[in-house]
Design an enzyme around this catalytic site. Sequence first.
Site, PDB file in Angstrom:
ATOM      1  N   ASP A 150     -35.137  83.408  -3.631  1.00 27.12           N
ATOM      2  CA  ASP A 150     -34.109  82.550  -3.053  1.00 27.12           C
ATOM      3  C   ASP A 150     -33.843  83.049  -1.642  1.00 27.12           C
ATOM      4  OD1 ASP A 150     -31.926  81.103  -2.250  1.00 27.12           O
ATOM      5  OD2 ASP A 150     -30.604  81.751  -3.885  1.00 27.12           O
ATOM      6  N   TYR A 168     -30.849  68.766  12.696  1.00 23.97           N
ATOM      7  CA  TYR A 168     -32.174  69.378  12.620  1.00 23.97           C
ATOM      8  C   TYR A 168     -32.533  70.060  13.937  1.00 23.97           C
ATOM      9  CZ  TYR A 168     -37.255  69.778  12.330  1.00 23.97           C
ATOM     10  OH  TYR A 168     -38.548  70.253  12.354  1.00 23.97           O
ATOM     11  N   LYS A 186     -33.245  74.081  14.540  1.00 26.53           N
ATOM     12  CA  LYS A 186     -34.508  74.597  15.067  1.00 26.53           C
ATOM     13  C   LYS A 186     -34.313  75.264  16.423  1.00 26.53           C
ATOM     14  CE  LYS A 186     -37.663  73.693  11.931  1.00 26.53           C
ATOM     15  NZ  LYS A 186     -38.386  74.812  11.263  1.00 26.53           N
TER      16      LYS A 186
END
Length: 235
Positions: A61, A153, A157
């Site tokens: 995980d 997003y 990034k």
Amino acid sequence: MLADKVVIVTGAAGNLGAELVSLLSRQGARVVAVGRTEASLDGVLRRLEPAGTRSVAFGVDLTDPAACAGAAARTIERFGRIDGLVNTAGGFAMAGVDRADADHWESLFGINLITALNMCRAVVPVLREARSGSIVNIGAAGAAKAGSGMGAYAAAKSAVQRLTESLADELKASAVRVNCVLPSTIDTPQNRAAMPKADPARWVTPSQVAAVIAFLLSEDSSGVNGAAVPIVGRG
């Protein structure tokens, strides 16, 4: 290029991760393939030769710092050292700012940034003590300027790129290199299904991205540190 190097690859069950595991294995590396479960990596390891001896699979995980530390410890126990880390684990989703709630932002930051951060923190003490090694993170060419629905997003990034730059500066005195790649759209079955009218010939392939990552892991790139390498094909 990478004979007997021990490299951890997260997201190894994904399109890019699986391609990278295969390439690194062909170049002689001993690969620790990390996925959500070991079962998800069965197909990846079966394609390698010789399977089960030079490469192993760990279910981890990546949002749990203790689990990531455990993966690093298990790698040391199995192979005696760590020479490289590639954080390919990540995810993509679109939503306009007016529709994207906090969960959307937290999810994308979690899967793209926090997973990379946790694994970096797990291996950095090992690499710093060895005074060698290479870390490669995965950014995105599209993060340079976020389009509609891409806010979360692109921000996540972009944060990966900032993490890369900061860590590269922190570790340069220890001869540990940290770089990232910035691919444009990668030619995967999922992207073809999501964008049926697009021309995949203009995208980059997983093998093209994997080749650049392998170079950044190798001694051939010993002078490259803190770089963000665009891989955009004809896009």
